[in-house]
Design a protein around this motif. Structure first.
Motif, short mmCIF file in Angstrom:
data_model
loop_
_atom_site.label_atom_id
_atom_site.label_comp_id
_atom_site.label_asym_id
_atom_site.label_seq_id
_atom_site.Cartn_x
_atom_site.Cartn_y
_atom_site.Cartn_z
N VAL A 17 0.83 -1.19 0.00
CA VAL A 17 0.00 0.00 0.00
C VAL A 17 0.87 1.24 0.00
O VAL A 17 0.66 2.16 -0.77
CB VAL A 17 -0.93 0.01 1.23
CG1 VAL A 17 -1.68 1.30 1.32
CG2 VAL A 17 -1.89 -1.16 1.16
N ALA B 285 -9.28 -2.15 6.55
CA ALA B 285 -8.03 -2.65 7.14
C ALA B 285 -6.96 -1.57 7.13
O ALA B 285 -6.26 -1.37 8.14
CB ALA B 285 -7.55 -3.88 6.38
N THR B 286 -6.82 -0.85 6.01
CA THR B 286 -5.78 0.20 5.95
C THR B 286 -6.13 1.36 6.86
O THR B 286 -5.26 1.88 7.56
CB THR B 286 -5.56 0.70 4.52
OG1 THR B 286 -6.79 1.16 3.96
CG2 THR B 286 -4.97 -0.38 3.65
N PHE C 156 -10.80 -3.72 2.12
CA PHE C 156 -9.43 -3.24 1.94
C PHE C 156 -9.25 -1.91 2.67
O PHE C 156 -8.31 -1.74 3.45
CB PHE C 156 -9.18 -3.08 0.44
CG PHE C 156 -7.83 -2.54 0.09
CD1 PHE C 156 -6.76 -3.39 -0.10
CD2 PHE C 156 -7.62 -1.18 -0.07
CE1 PHE C 156 -5.50 -2.91 -0.44
CE2 PHE C 156 -6.38 -0.69 -0.41
CZ PHE C 156 -5.32 -1.55 -0.59
N TYR D 31 -9.55 -8.83 4.76
CA TYR D 31 -8.30 -8.18 4.37
C TYR D 31 -7.43 -7.91 5.59
O TYR D 31 -7.92 -7.48 6.63
CB TYR D 31 -8.59 -6.85 3.66
CG TYR D 31 -9.25 -7.06 2.32
CD1 TYR D 31 -8.49 -7.20 1.17
CD2 TYR D 31 -10.64 -7.14 2.22
CE1 TYR D 31 -9.09 -7.40 -0.06
CE2 TYR D 31 -11.24 -7.35 0.99
CZ TYR D 31 -10.47 -7.47 -0.14
OH TYR D 31 -11.06 -7.69 -1.36
N ALA E 105 -3.94 -5.85 6.84
CA ALA E 105 -2.93 -4.82 6.59
C ALA E 105 -1.83 -5.01 7.62
O ALA E 105 -2.11 -5.08 8.82
CB ALA E 105 -3.53 -3.42 6.71
N TRP F 215 -0.64 -5.36 12.90
CA TRP F 215 -1.56 -5.66 11.80
C TRP F 215 -2.99 -5.45 12.23
O TRP F 215 -3.30 -5.42 13.42
CB TRP F 215 -1.35 -7.07 11.29
CG TRP F 215 -1.54 -8.15 12.33
CD1 TRP F 215 -0.63 -8.55 13.27
CD2 TRP F 215 -2.70 -8.94 12.54
NE1 TRP F 215 -1.15 -9.55 14.05
CE2 TRP F 215 -2.43 -9.81 13.61
CE3 TRP F 215 -3.94 -9.01 11.92
CZ2 TRP F 215 -3.36 -10.74 14.07
CZ3 TRP F 215 -4.87 -9.93 12.37
CH2 TRP F 215 -4.57 -10.79 13.43
N ALA G 46 -4.89 -9.94 -3.28
CA ALA G 46 -5.94 -9.16 -2.63
C ALA G 46 -7.09 -8.89 -3.59
O ALA G 46 -8.25 -8.80 -3.18
CB ALA G 46 -5.37 -7.84 -2.10
N TRP H 264 1.97 -4.01 3.95
CA TRP H 264 1.66 -5.10 3.04
C TRP H 264 0.21 -5.50 3.25
O TRP H 264 -0.25 -5.64 4.39
CB TRP H 264 2.57 -6.29 3.33
CG TRP H 264 2.35 -7.46 2.44
CD1 TRP H 264 1.80 -8.66 2.80
CD2 TRP H 264 2.65 -7.55 1.05
NE1 TRP H 264 1.76 -9.49 1.71
CE2 TRP H 264 2.27 -8.83 0.62
CE3 TRP H 264 3.20 -6.68 0.13
CZ2 TRP H 264 2.42 -9.26 -0.68
CZ3 TRP H 264 3.36 -7.10 -1.17
CH2 TRP H 264 2.97 -8.38 -1.56
N MET H 265 -0.53 -5.66 2.16
CA MET H 265 -1.94 -6.05 2.22
C MET H 265 -2.12 -7.43 1.62
O MET H 265 -1.46 -7.77 0.65
CB MET H 265 -2.79 -5.08 1.39
CG MET H 265 -2.95 -3.71 1.98
SD MET H 265 -3.94 -3.67 3.47
CE MET H 265 -5.48 -4.38 2.94
N ARG I 18 -5.39 -10.76 1.24
CA ARG I 18 -6.74 -11.25 1.51
C ARG I 18 -6.62 -12.68 2.01
O ARG I 18 -6.00 -13.53 1.36
CB ARG I 18 -7.59 -11.18 0.25
CG ARG I 18 -9.04 -11.39 0.53
CD ARG I 18 -9.88 -11.06 -0.68
NE ARG I 18 -11.28 -11.19 -0.34
CZ ARG I 18 -12.24 -11.30 -1.22
NH1 ARG I 18 -11.96 -11.28 -2.52
NH2 ARG I 18 -13.49 -11.42 -0.84
N TYR J 53 3.11 -12.59 7.93
CA TYR J 53 1.78 -13.21 7.86
C TYR J 53 1.87 -14.71 8.13
O TYR J 53 1.13 -15.24 8.97
CB TYR J 53 1.14 -12.95 6.50
CG TYR J 53 -0.17 -13.66 6.34
CD1 TYR J 53 -1.32 -13.19 6.99
CD2 TYR J 53 -0.28 -14.83 5.59
CE1 TYR J 53 -2.52 -13.85 6.87
CE2 TYR J 53 -1.49 -15.49 5.46
CZ TYR J 53 -2.60 -15.00 6.11
OH TYR J 53 -3.80 -15.66 5.99
#
Length: 93
Positions: free
Chosen positions: A3, A57-58, A54, A38, A40, A48, A81, A72-73, A75, A22
């Motif tokens: 992102v 989450a951000t 999306f 999602y 982030a 996180w 994602a 980093w994103m 799904r 992750y």
């Protein structure tokens, strides 16, 4: 999907570190019902958030950690994602 990246961090490094965080610390902690949500990840701090969208989450991550630069994103349960056309592929395919 990155992102926001710090100017001195290569996108590939952001992706590698985000995936590692992750797989090592987030994925094992997620319940089965999180599929499709999602995540982030601030790769510098390891913090996180998870949300149904999306932007959710951000927004949550930047609200909690406004100085986040390397994010980093992903799904949950998918290789990407987003998908552009076709059908979405789950991680197991």
């Amino acid at each position: 999907m990155a992102v926001r990246s710090a100017p001195d961090t290569e996108p590939e490094e952001t992706a590698r570190r985000g995936h590692e965080i992750y797989e090592r610390g987030i994925k094992p902690a997620l319940a089965e019902d999180q599929h499709g949500r999602y995540v982030a990840i601030d790769i510098d701090s390891g913090c996180w958030t998870i949300a149904d969208t999306f932007l959710g989450a951000t927004d949550d991550l930047y609200e909690r950690h406004p100085d986040s630069c390397d994010v980093w994103m992903l799904r949950v349960g998918y290789r990407a994602a987003f998908n552009l056309g076709g059908r979405p592929l789950r991680s197991s395919e």
